[in-house]
Motif scaffolding. Structure first.
Motif, mmCIF file in Angstrom:
data_model
loop_
_atom_site.group_PDB
_atom_site.id
_atom_site.type_symbol
_atom_site.label_atom_id
_atom_site.label_comp_id
_atom_site.label_asym_id
_atom_site.label_seq_id
_atom_site.Cartn_x
_atom_site.Cartn_y
_atom_site.Cartn_z
ATOM 1 N N PHE A 59 0.824 -1.206 0.000
ATOM 2 C CA PHE A 59 0.000 0.000 0.000
ATOM 3 C C PHE A 59 0.859 1.258 0.000
ATOM 4 C CE2 PHE A 59 0.558 -0.991 4.554
ATOM 5 C CZ PHE A 59 0.974 0.235 5.059
ATOM 6 N N THR A 60 0.235 2.361 -0.371
ATOM 7 C CA THR A 60 0.874 3.679 -0.323
ATOM 8 C C THR A 60 0.119 4.543 0.689
ATOM 9 O OG1 THR A 60 -0.492 4.449 -2.173
ATOM 10 C CG2 THR A 60 1.693 3.571 -2.698
ATOM 11 N N TYR A 61 0.867 5.197 1.563
ATOM 12 C CA TYR A 61 0.269 5.945 2.677
ATOM 13 C C TYR A 61 0.828 7.361 2.703
ATOM 14 C CZ TYR A 61 -0.210 7.472 7.588
ATOM 15 O OH TYR A 61 -0.463 8.199 8.726
ATOM 16 N N PHE A 75 5.169 3.632 11.646
ATOM 17 C CA PHE A 75 4.686 2.473 10.907
ATOM 18 C C PHE A 75 5.639 2.004 9.812
ATOM 19 C CE2 PHE A 75 0.556 3.964 12.598
ATOM 20 C CZ PHE A 75 0.127 2.775 13.171
ATOM 21 N N ILE A 76 6.687 2.754 9.521
ATOM 22 C CA ILE A 76 7.578 2.376 8.423
ATOM 23 C C ILE A 76 8.240 1.030 8.676
ATOM 24 C CG2 ILE A 76 9.729 2.980 7.249
ATOM 25 C CD1 ILE A 76 8.919 5.873 7.419
ATOM 26 N N ARG A 77 8.716 0.815 9.884
ATOM 27 C CA ARG A 77 9.376 -0.454 10.202
ATOM 28 C C ARG A 77 8.374 -1.614 10.232
ATOM 29 N NH1 ARG A 77 14.605 0.379 12.083
ATOM 30 N NH2 ARG A 77 15.097 2.530 12.635
ATOM 31 N N LYS A 78 7.143 -1.326 10.575
ATOM 32 C CA LYS A 78 6.135 -2.383 10.706
ATOM 33 C C LYS A 78 5.670 -2.908 9.362
ATOM 34 C CE LYS A 78 1.937 -3.450 13.316
ATOM 35 N NZ LYS A 78 0.917 -2.940 14.273
ATOM 36 N N TYR A 79 5.734 -2.060 8.323
ATOM 37 C CA TYR A 79 5.250 -2.447 6.999
ATOM 38 C C TYR A 79 6.379 -2.258 5.978
ATOM 39 C CZ TYR A 79 0.683 -2.360 9.232
ATOM 40 O OH TYR A 79 -0.372 -2.604 10.081
ATOM 41 N N PRO A 80 7.294 -3.218 5.894
ATOM 42 C CA PRO A 80 8.506 -3.039 5.077
ATOM 43 C C PRO A 80 8.263 -2.982 3.576
ATOM 44 C CG PRO A 80 8.363 -5.284 5.924
ATOM 45 C CD PRO A 80 7.291 -4.505 6.613
ATOM 46 N N THR A 83 4.882 1.919 0.871
ATOM 47 C CA THR A 83 5.518 3.187 0.502
ATOM 48 C C THR A 83 4.862 4.313 1.298
ATOM 49 O OG1 THR A 83 5.951 2.387 -1.740
ATOM 50 C CG2 THR A 83 6.005 4.776 -1.391
ATOM 51 N N PHE A 84 5.693 5.164 1.870
ATOM 52 C CA PHE A 84 5.206 6.225 2.749
ATOM 53 C C PHE A 84 5.623 7.592 2.215
ATOM 54 C CE2 PHE A 84 5.512 2.426 5.246
ATOM 55 C CZ PHE A 84 4.469 2.487 6.155
ATOM 56 N N LYS A 85 4.727 8.547 2.418
ATOM 57 C CA LYS A 85 5.038 9.932 2.061
ATOM 58 C C LYS A 85 4.504 10.847 3.154
ATOM 59 C CE LYS A 85 4.597 13.501 -1.515
ATOM 60 N NZ LYS A 85 4.156 13.810 -2.892
ATOM 61 N N GLY A 86 5.293 11.856 3.488
ATOM 62 C CA GLY A 86 4.853 12.851 4.445
ATOM 63 C C GLY A 86 5.026 14.245 3.881
ATOM 64 N N ILE A 87 3.999 15.076 4.037
ATOM 65 C CA ILE A 87 4.120 16.476 3.647
ATOM 66 C C ILE A 87 3.839 17.346 4.863
ATOM 67 C CG2 ILE A 87 3.486 16.004 1.257
ATOM 68 C CD1 ILE A 87 0.747 17.207 1.812
ATOM 69 N N ASP A 88 4.527 18.457 4.936
ATOM 70 C CA ASP A 88 4.338 19.390 6.043
ATOM 71 C C ASP A 88 4.884 20.747 5.606
ATOM 72 O OD1 ASP A 88 3.735 18.741 9.258
ATOM 73 O OD2 ASP A 88 4.742 20.647 8.881
ATOM 74 N N ARG A 108 12.083 4.060 1.927
ATOM 75 C CA ARG A 108 10.705 3.928 1.455
ATOM 76 C C ARG A 108 9.872 5.130 1.876
ATOM 77 N NH1 ARG A 108 8.750 0.660 4.527
ATOM 78 N NH2 ARG A 108 10.546 0.178 5.831
ATOM 79 N N LEU A 109 10.571 6.213 2.162
ATOM 80 C CA LEU A 109 9.909 7.405 2.680
ATOM 81 C C LEU A 109 10.254 8.612 1.826
ATOM 82 C CD1 LEU A 109 8.392 9.066 4.874
ATOM 83 C CD2 LEU A 109 10.550 9.132 6.147
#
Length: 278
Positions: A59-61, A75-80, A83-88, A108-109
């Motif tokens: 999944f992509t989060y 959650f990055i380590r829990k779901y190897p 794909t993760f993205k953060g915006i701020d 993956r971030l």
């Protein structure tokens, strides 16, 4: 209005101490304390964990306005395989997350310094979380529409928003508002009612899956007492800080009891609402 001192302003403005930038894994101590003492995190953690668990492995989060990264980084380590993205929009959040990323086993971030209004992906994410951010956004309607476009088919949005802004103890409200508090420093644009918020997500094209109210009577009581003690610790005189620190620790067991009473209740209203949208 009383102005917060430099130390309090650094904390309320999310300016990280050097020790966290040098040893970013220490942030887990901050996460643990915030998860323990902030009722919002009890509700969000439960719902977000269920949503992620239900996703396929790849999944992509997106965490839209990820702040100190409590959910994005956890959650990055829990779901190897995900794909993760953060915006701020806050540079200190991006800087810290970059330092934390160096501790991860794989890349993956993706991190982006941007306003939520400029979110422009289409059919990209299986899950988006937006936690305690919408009230600070100037154009909330366009942000909701942008998040809708960014979701894949059957993708879901977890949206947590403070609502109503009611004080259980009027004296606390007067105390809190005389300081340059967190909402003022961060530039809160509005206080929603639940009806107003539901109408805005409906107009944006979302379908409501579930609605959970938070911070009823017991949640407000726990929050107001904790915030009172914490405000004195951050901005009071030295004697006030010492006394408030002792009282905060003595109050903590009662706070957890009050929070549990809120958490395990079926609330019909409150000062916060958690929406799962599709």
């Amino acid at each position: 209005m009383r102005i917060a001192g430099p130390w309090a302003k650094r904390i309320l403005s999310h300016r990280y101490p050097r020790i966290l930038l040098n040893r970013p894994k220490l942030i887990h101590g901050v996460y643990a304390w915030n998860k323990l003492t902030q009722l919002r995190n009890w509700y969000v953690g439960r719902s977000l964990g269920k949503l992620l668990k239900a996703c396929a492995n790849h999944f992509t989060y997106l965490d839209a306005g990820f702040g100190e990264g409590m959910y994005l980084l956890h959650f990055i380590r829990k779901y190897p395989q995900a794909t993760f993205k953060g915006i701020d929009k806050t540079i200190s959040h991006i800087q810290f997350a970059h330092e934390y990323r160096k501790t991860l086993p794989s890349d993956r971030l993706t991190l982006c310094l941007q306003d939520l209004e400029s979110l422009d992906e289409e059919d990209e994410f299986d899950l988006i979380s937006c936690i305690g951010v919408l009230q600070y956004v100037a154009d909330d309607r366009s942000v909701l529409q942008a998040m809708k476009r960014s979701l894949c088919a059957e993708g879901k949005l977890l949206l947590y928003v403070p609502i109503n802004g009611e004080y259980l103890i009027p004296a606390f409200g007067r105390f809190y508002e005389k300081w340059s508090n967190y909402e003022q420093i961060q530039g809160r644009k509005r206080i929603y009612s639940s009806e107003e918020l539901l109408e805005k997500v409906r107009v944006a094209g979302f379908e409501l899956i579930s609605q959970t109210f938070t911070y009823g009577f017991w949640g407000k009581l726990a929050y107001e007492a904790y915030t009172y003690f914490l405000s004195l610790i951050l901005r009071g005189s030295l004697p006030q800080r010492v006394i408030a620190s002792i009282l905060l620790l003595l109050f903590l067991p009662f706070q957890l009891i009050f929070m549990s009473m809120d958490y395990f209740s079926s609330l019909r209203s409150g000062n916060g609402v958690l929406l799962i949208l599709e």
